[in-house]
Design an enzyme around this catalytic site. Structure first.
Site, PDB file in Angstrom:
ATOM      1  N   ASP A  34       7.462  49.779  68.098  1.00 48.66           N
ATOM      2  CA  ASP A  34       7.720  48.342  67.943  1.00 48.66           C
ATOM      3  C   ASP A  34       8.958  48.077  67.096  1.00 48.66           C
ATOM      4  O   ASP A  34       9.341  46.922  66.913  1.00 48.66           O
ATOM      5  CB  ASP A  34       6.509  47.642  67.307  1.00 48.66           C
ATOM      6  CG  ASP A  34       5.408  47.362  68.311  1.00 48.66           C
ATOM      7  OD1 ASP A  34       5.664  47.484  69.522  1.00 48.66           O
ATOM      8  OD2 ASP A  34       4.290  47.009  67.884  1.00 48.66           O
ATOM      9  N   GLY A  35       9.559  49.130  66.532  1.00 48.03           N
ATOM     10  CA  GLY A  35      10.821  48.959  65.823  1.00 48.03           C
ATOM     11  C   GLY A  35      10.704  48.893  64.314  1.00 48.03           C
ATOM     12  O   GLY A  35      11.577  48.336  63.644  1.00 48.03           O
ATOM     13  N   LYS A  36       9.664  49.485  63.748  1.00 46.66           N
ATOM     14  CA  LYS A  36       9.450  49.390  62.303  1.00 46.66           C
ATOM     15  C   LYS A  36      10.564  50.100  61.530  1.00 46.66           C
ATOM     16  O   LYS A  36      11.120  49.541  60.584  1.00 46.66           O
ATOM     17  CB  LYS A  36       8.080  49.999  61.952  1.00 46.66           C
ATOM     18  CG  LYS A  36       6.912  49.242  62.582  1.00 46.66           C
ATOM     19  CD  LYS A  36       5.582  49.908  62.306  1.00 46.66           C
ATOM     20  CE  LYS A  36       5.430  51.235  63.039  1.00 46.66           C
ATOM     21  NZ  LYS A  36       5.473  51.084  64.507  1.00 46.66           N
ATOM     22  N   SER A  37      10.867  51.337  61.899  1.00 49.92           N
ATOM     23  CA  SER A  37      11.901  52.089  61.189  1.00 49.92           C
ATOM     24  C   SER A  37      13.273  51.444  61.367  1.00 49.92           C
ATOM     25  O   SER A  37      14.087  51.400  60.439  1.00 49.92           O
ATOM     26  CB  SER A  37      11.926  53.536  61.676  1.00 49.92           C
ATOM     27  OG  SER A  37      10.689  54.176  61.436  1.00 49.92           O
ATOM     28  N   ILE A 166      13.151  40.525  70.474  1.00 50.83           N
ATOM     29  CA  ILE A 166      13.171  39.240  71.172  1.00 50.83           C
ATOM     30  C   ILE A 166      14.387  39.161  72.100  1.00 50.83           C
ATOM     31  O   ILE A 166      14.383  38.416  73.084  1.00 50.83           O
ATOM     32  CB  ILE A 166      13.162  38.074  70.149  1.00 50.83           C
ATOM     33  CG1 ILE A 166      12.816  36.745  70.816  1.00 50.83           C
ATOM     34  CG2 ILE A 166      14.473  37.998  69.398  1.00 50.83           C
ATOM     35  CD1 ILE A 166      11.382  36.628  71.233  1.00 50.83           C
ATOM     36  N   SER A 468     -29.450  80.628  69.392  1.00 47.62           N
ATOM     37  CA  SER A 468     -30.728  80.622  70.097  1.00 47.62           C
ATOM     38  C   SER A 468     -30.914  81.986  70.762  1.00 47.62           C
ATOM     39  O   SER A 468     -29.995  82.525  71.392  1.00 47.62           O
ATOM     40  CB  SER A 468     -30.728  79.520  71.163  1.00 47.62           C
ATOM     41  OG  SER A 468     -31.911  79.555  71.916  1.00 47.62           O
ATOM     42  N   LYS A 472     -34.328  85.037  65.297  1.00 45.90           N
ATOM     43  CA  LYS A 472     -34.634  84.463  63.975  1.00 45.90           C
ATOM     44  C   LYS A 472     -36.139  84.294  63.761  1.00 45.90           C
ATOM     45  O   LYS A 472     -36.691  84.728  62.739  1.00 45.90           O
ATOM     46  CB  LYS A 472     -33.958  83.087  63.838  1.00 45.90           C
ATOM     47  CG  LYS A 472     -32.453  83.091  63.979  1.00 45.90           C
ATOM     48  CD  LYS A 472     -31.875  81.704  63.808  1.00 45.90           C
ATOM     49  CE  LYS A 472     -32.407  80.725  64.854  1.00 45.90           C
ATOM     50  NZ  LYS A 472     -32.055  81.106  66.233  1.00 45.90           N
ATOM     51  N   SER A 540     -29.317  75.848  62.959  1.00 42.94           N
ATOM     52  CA  SER A 540     -28.469  75.230  61.914  1.00 42.94           C
ATOM     53  C   SER A 540     -27.007  75.619  62.114  1.00 42.94           C
ATOM     54  O   SER A 540     -26.451  76.379  61.319  1.00 42.94           O
ATOM     55  CB  SER A 540     -28.949  75.610  60.511  1.00 42.94           C
ATOM     56  OG  SER A 540     -29.216  76.975  60.378  1.00 42.94           O
TER      57      SER A 540
END
Length: 634
Positions: A34-37, A166, A468, A472, A540
């Site tokens: 959007d042209g921030k920098s 714009i 699984s 265990k 777990s």
């Protein structure tokens, strides 16, 4: 300059005016590209704050990395990372200082890409005003709304709606008015006090510092005019005094000082202060700074307080005005912004850093996730990257805090992953949850040690983890039989069995697995308190939950047993036919297939299953318990 023309008085006056100018902290945010920098680069260029060598470098970089043809690419002034220049996007937060005759400014250029929303939140946390950019060709986008919501959540009350590019929309007033109306409809539910829409072209400079010839229909201020005149002052000194203690300075036996930056309010020598959690009160004897002792100090200043009395104060404590103390609680309602690819899971243990104090805790409930487009409250069992939610928090110990709306410095927190130490979230505290205020710990004369000694054993949790089909339950069952034959008191908690009762309401999503282990760990803790050796057999799969279970117990009460069976061996056994179903897609979120298993890094016992008989493995566990004093042969 001719030294004969130098006027020391005029120079001193200039320095004084510069030092006493007001400071505005603001950020630029919005969607990607959007042209921030470019806007910040244009501000620096037009305010003539670039040296000749910087301009020369900018021209060279524009030729190499620029995206605007032969023109100067102003974005390169702040997009300093090589990756940013190669991709043409902002990744990190870039801070720049500049000044005009009327005001000083610190601007944070924050990334627009959704992946780096966390960096935008970082920039917003210290800003007074947000310049939200919108590409005139694209209008209000989801990321625009997200950034606006985060800015509001983090306490920014002043916004500039900069409708950029714009020029690419034919300098159309109709396009501008439609975007402003769309944004106002969205922002009506946010907490902005001022909203100034400005049409501009950062590339060509229209309405940045000077008016553009093509925008004669616009009669408002330029961006710089608005930044120089907008009133955003927050009287931090009018708020109650708060000093989060960063460090206890004890260079010798004659000096003990408590160092930190004042979060709010003012303090003077002789004022009474309270250690927030303990309630201990003293008075300020000295206020020590880098420039020497001061009679008083205010918000934002780094000081060392010396108290009149010997008081127990540690790093993480908050020194507060005795007449206006913060709240103390261990459960809160809060808003959280999640900043990590791995979702936030209720019940999972995290570290929370509030002020200078770090405590363990968890999100006990996601009340709702917030749709940043509609503000709709959505049900959620987990919070994804860039998600925003209202949650309930529970800490392991009480902390002092203020609601974020009252004092941001003591009402905000970050969330830290316990294993990677990465910052994974940030949030603001809304209020304490006044729960169970009539419940206290009941003193019980019999202790777990006494119960264990009566049974001839040392109570502990023996936690079997593995895939699984690893074996265990078979091994845990054999261990229990051997301990029972020795006259020991045991109980076996098995993963399948608890899902028929205690955890029958839980499925196998990651969130449900976290809650499953949390409940089991709390149950196991009760068995340990009863003096029993409790054997827990659970897949777990996540290290964080096994660590949570360990930390519920006292040191030495948790024995992790890794039943290390390779996946191909467990899958070949497949005693319940689960792997076959998982491979066929009939079972989702199956550990080892489409859900990960995180192997223990340092278990107390590692059993090389698949190469040794279950009986021999069980004997190895019993021998460990015997050799480490959990059971005896008597």
């Amino acid at each position: 300059m001719d030294t004969a023309d130098f006027d020391p008085a005029a120079f001193a006056d200039y320095l004084h005016r510069h030092e006493t100018k007001g400071l505005l902290r603001f950020l630029t945010c919005g969607s990607v590209d959007d042209g921030k920098s470019t806007l910040i680069g244009r501000l620096l260029y037009d305010t003539k704050l670039l040296f000749e060598d910087q301009l020369a470098t900018l021209q060279q970089d524009s030729a190499k990395h620029g995206t605007v043809g032969e023109d100067i690419d102003f974005a390169l002034l702040v997009d300093g990372l090589e990756a940013e220049r190669e991709q043409g996007i902002t990744i990190d937060v870039a801070y720049r200082f500049f000044a005009t005759e009327k005001r000083k400014f610190i601007v944070a250029d924050t990334p627009g890409h959704e992946q780096y929303t966390r960096n935008m939140a970082t920039g917003a946390s210290n800003a007074d005003l947000a310049v939200i950019l919108i590409d005139a060709r694209k209008g209000v986008l989801t990321q625009t709304r997200r950034h606006a919501y985060i800015a509001s959540l983090l306490g920014i009350r002043h916004v500039v709606l900069a409708v950029n590019k714009i020029d690419l929309a034919g300098y159309s007033k109709e396009v501008f008015d439609a975007i402003v109306a769309d944004f106002r409809a969205f922002a009506g539910e946010l907490t902005f006090e001022t909203l100034q829409p400005i049409p501009l072209s950062a590339r060509f400079g229209d309405n940045v510092t000077e008016r553009g010839e093509n925008l004669g229909w616009y009669d408002g201020p330029t961006l710089l005019q608005h930044l120089e005149t907008v009133e955003v002052a927050k009287d931090e000194s009018a708020r109650p005094f708060r000093l989060p203690v960063q460090w206890v300075n004890r260079p010798n036996l004659d000096f003990r000082g408590y160092c930190g930056t004042i979060a709010s309010g003012r303090i003077a020598v002789g004022d009474e202060v309270t250690v927030a959690v303990s309630g201990r009160t003293s008075s300020v004897k000295r206020i020590v700074t880098y420039d020497g002792d001061r009679p008083s100090a205010g918000a934002g200043e780094a000081v060392t307080l010396v108290l009149a009395d010997e008081t127990d104060v540690s790093r993480g404590d908050i020194l507060a005005a005795a007449f206006a103390r913060p709240d103390v609680a261990d459960q809160f309602a809060a808003h959280v912004i999640w900043m990590h690819d791995e979702p936030l899971m209720p019940g999972r243990a995290y570290l929370f850093k509030i002020g200078t104090r770090t405590v363990a805790g968890s999100v006990t409930e996601i009340k709702h996730q917030i749709d940043v487009n509609t503000f709709q409250h959505l049900a959620a069992k987990a919070l994804p990257l860039n998600g925003v939610a209202q949650v309930n928090l529970s800490f392991r110990e009480p902390v002092a805090f203020d609601p974020y709306e009252a004092i941001p410095g003591t009402g905000s927190f970050i969330v830290i992953d316990r294993l990677s130490n990465l910052t994974v979230g940030a949030g603001t505290i809304d209020f304490a949850l006044r729960r169970a205020t009539n419940i206290h710990w009941q003193s019980i004369d019999l202790t777990k040690t006494m119960r264990g000694e009566a049974m001839g054993q040392r109570p502990a949790v023996v936690w079997f983890t593995g895939l699984s089909g690893a074996g265990k339950s078979t091994i845990a069952n054999l261990v229990e039989k051997r301990l029972f034959a020795m006259g020991k008191h045991t109980y076996l908690l098995d993963g399948d069995n608890v899902r028929h009762g205690l955890n029958r309401d839980l499925g196998f999503t990651e969130a449900d697995r976290v809650e499953n282990i949390r409940r089991v760990a709390e149950t196991a803790k009760l068995f340990v308190d009863a003096g029993v050796i409790v054997l827990c057999s659970f897949i777990s799969p996540f290290r964080s939950e096994r660590r949570m279970a360990r930390e519920l117990m006292e040191p030495g009460e948790f024995v992790e047993v890794f039943v290390d069976t390779p996946l191909h061996v467990a899958e070949k056994r497949d005693p319940k036919g689960l792997y076959k179903k998982a491979r066929a897609g009939a079972i989702k979120n199956f550990t080892g297939i489409d859900s990960p298993y995180e192997a223990p890094e340092a278990p107390e016992i590692r059993l090389a299953a698949g190469t040794t008989s279950p009986e021999e493995l069980a004997d190895a566990v019993v021998e460990y318990l015997r050799s480490h004093g959990y059971v005896s042969s008597d």
